[in-house]
Design a protein around this motif. Sequence first.
Motif, short mmCIF file in Angstrom:
data_model
loop_
_atom_site.label_atom_id
_atom_site.label_comp_id
_atom_site.label_asym_id
_atom_site.label_seq_id
_atom_site.Cartn_x
_atom_site.Cartn_y
_atom_site.Cartn_z
N TYR A 56 -19.67 4.42 -13.32
CA TYR A 56 -18.42 3.72 -13.05
C TYR A 56 -17.58 4.50 -12.05
CZ TYR A 56 -19.37 0.55 -16.85
OH TYR A 56 -19.95 -0.40 -17.65
N GLU A 57 -16.71 3.79 -11.36
CA GLU A 57 -15.75 4.38 -10.45
C GLU A 57 -14.42 3.66 -10.63
OE1 GLU A 57 -15.74 3.42 -6.29
OE2 GLU A 57 -16.97 1.64 -6.62
N ALA A 58 -13.35 4.30 -10.21
CA ALA A 58 -12.05 3.64 -10.14
C ALA A 58 -11.76 3.42 -8.66
CB ALA A 58 -10.97 4.51 -10.78
N GLN A 59 -11.51 2.18 -8.29
CA GLN A 59 -11.15 1.86 -6.91
C GLN A 59 -9.64 1.71 -6.83
OE1 GLN A 59 -13.30 -1.61 -5.64
NE2 GLN A 59 -15.26 -0.55 -5.66
N MET A 60 -9.03 2.43 -5.89
CA MET A 60 -7.60 2.35 -5.68
C MET A 60 -7.37 1.40 -4.51
SD MET A 60 -7.32 4.32 -8.13
CE MET A 60 -5.61 4.62 -8.39
N ARG A 61 -6.60 0.36 -4.75
CA ARG A 61 -6.40 -0.70 -3.76
C ARG A 61 -4.92 -0.94 -3.50
NH1 ARG A 61 -10.69 -5.23 -5.95
NH2 ARG A 61 -12.49 -3.84 -6.11
N PRO A 62 -4.59 -1.46 -2.31
CA PRO A 62 -3.18 -1.74 -2.02
C PRO A 62 -2.62 -2.82 -2.93
CG PRO A 62 -4.52 -1.88 -0.03
CD PRO A 62 -5.46 -1.78 -1.18
N ARG A 63 -1.31 -2.83 -3.06
CA ARG A 63 -0.60 -3.93 -3.72
C ARG A 63 -0.19 -4.91 -2.64
NH1 ARG A 63 4.00 -3.37 -6.45
NH2 ARG A 63 3.38 -5.13 -7.73
N SER A 64 -0.52 -6.16 -2.83
CA SER A 64 -0.27 -7.17 -1.79
C SER A 64 1.22 -7.32 -1.49
CB SER A 64 -0.88 -8.51 -2.18
OG SER A 64 -0.37 -8.96 -3.42
N GLY A 71 4.78 -3.49 4.74
CA GLY A 71 3.77 -2.85 5.57
C GLY A 71 3.20 -1.57 4.97
N ILE A 72 3.30 -1.42 3.66
CA ILE A 72 2.80 -0.22 2.97
C ILE A 72 1.41 -0.51 2.42
CG2 ILE A 72 3.21 1.45 1.11
CD1 ILE A 72 5.32 1.45 3.40
N ILE A 109 2.73 1.63 -6.78
CA ILE A 109 2.32 1.90 -5.41
C ILE A 109 0.93 1.39 -5.05
CG2 ILE A 109 3.88 3.83 -5.07
CD1 ILE A 109 1.48 5.70 -5.68
N CYS A 110 0.10 1.10 -6.04
CA CYS A 110 -1.23 0.58 -5.77
C CYS A 110 -1.78 0.00 -7.07
CB CYS A 110 -2.16 1.66 -5.22
SG CYS A 110 -2.66 2.91 -6.41
N GLN A 111 -2.99 -0.50 -6.99
CA GLN A 111 -3.65 -0.96 -8.21
C GLN A 111 -5.01 -0.30 -8.34
OE1 GLN A 111 -4.42 -5.19 -8.29
NE2 GLN A 111 -4.31 -5.29 -6.07
#
Length: 143
Positions: A56-64, A71-72, A109-111
């Motif tokens: 397993y991995e944790a993927q860190m993704r932007p918050r829409s 623009g972050i 700040i992210c998901q």
Amino acid sequence: MKVKIVNHSHHPLPQYQTPLSAGMDIRANLSDPVELKPLERKLIPTGLYVALPEGYEAQMRPRSGLAIKHGITLLNTPGTIDADYRGEIGIILVNLSSEPFVINDGERICQMVITSHAGVEWQPAEQLDDTERGAGGFGHTGK
């Protein structure tokens, strides 16, 4: 799936916002607000440490919402937290807007999405089998 987590922040554990959410919001763990100037990037601490199971991995993704409104985004998206990493999860944020943006303590700040992955064992070959697509890439099916 149960995953061990150490929370050195003063915020609640990450959680799903709705029953069908794939990602959990991750919060900044800051002693003081952080300003991101236009085109600036910074590593933002979370105070979180995880022990994911093998495979397993944790993927860190932007918050829409942060992306469209301010623009972050994440500079290395998706960022990967490997199953054998035990350090603090840090998030590399970048400001792609023309205005400064202030990140406050506790801001989402992210998901984070937990997902499985497979390991591979390479099988060297002289050529690959043919497919309809072949070697077509980067816009080859466009108009």
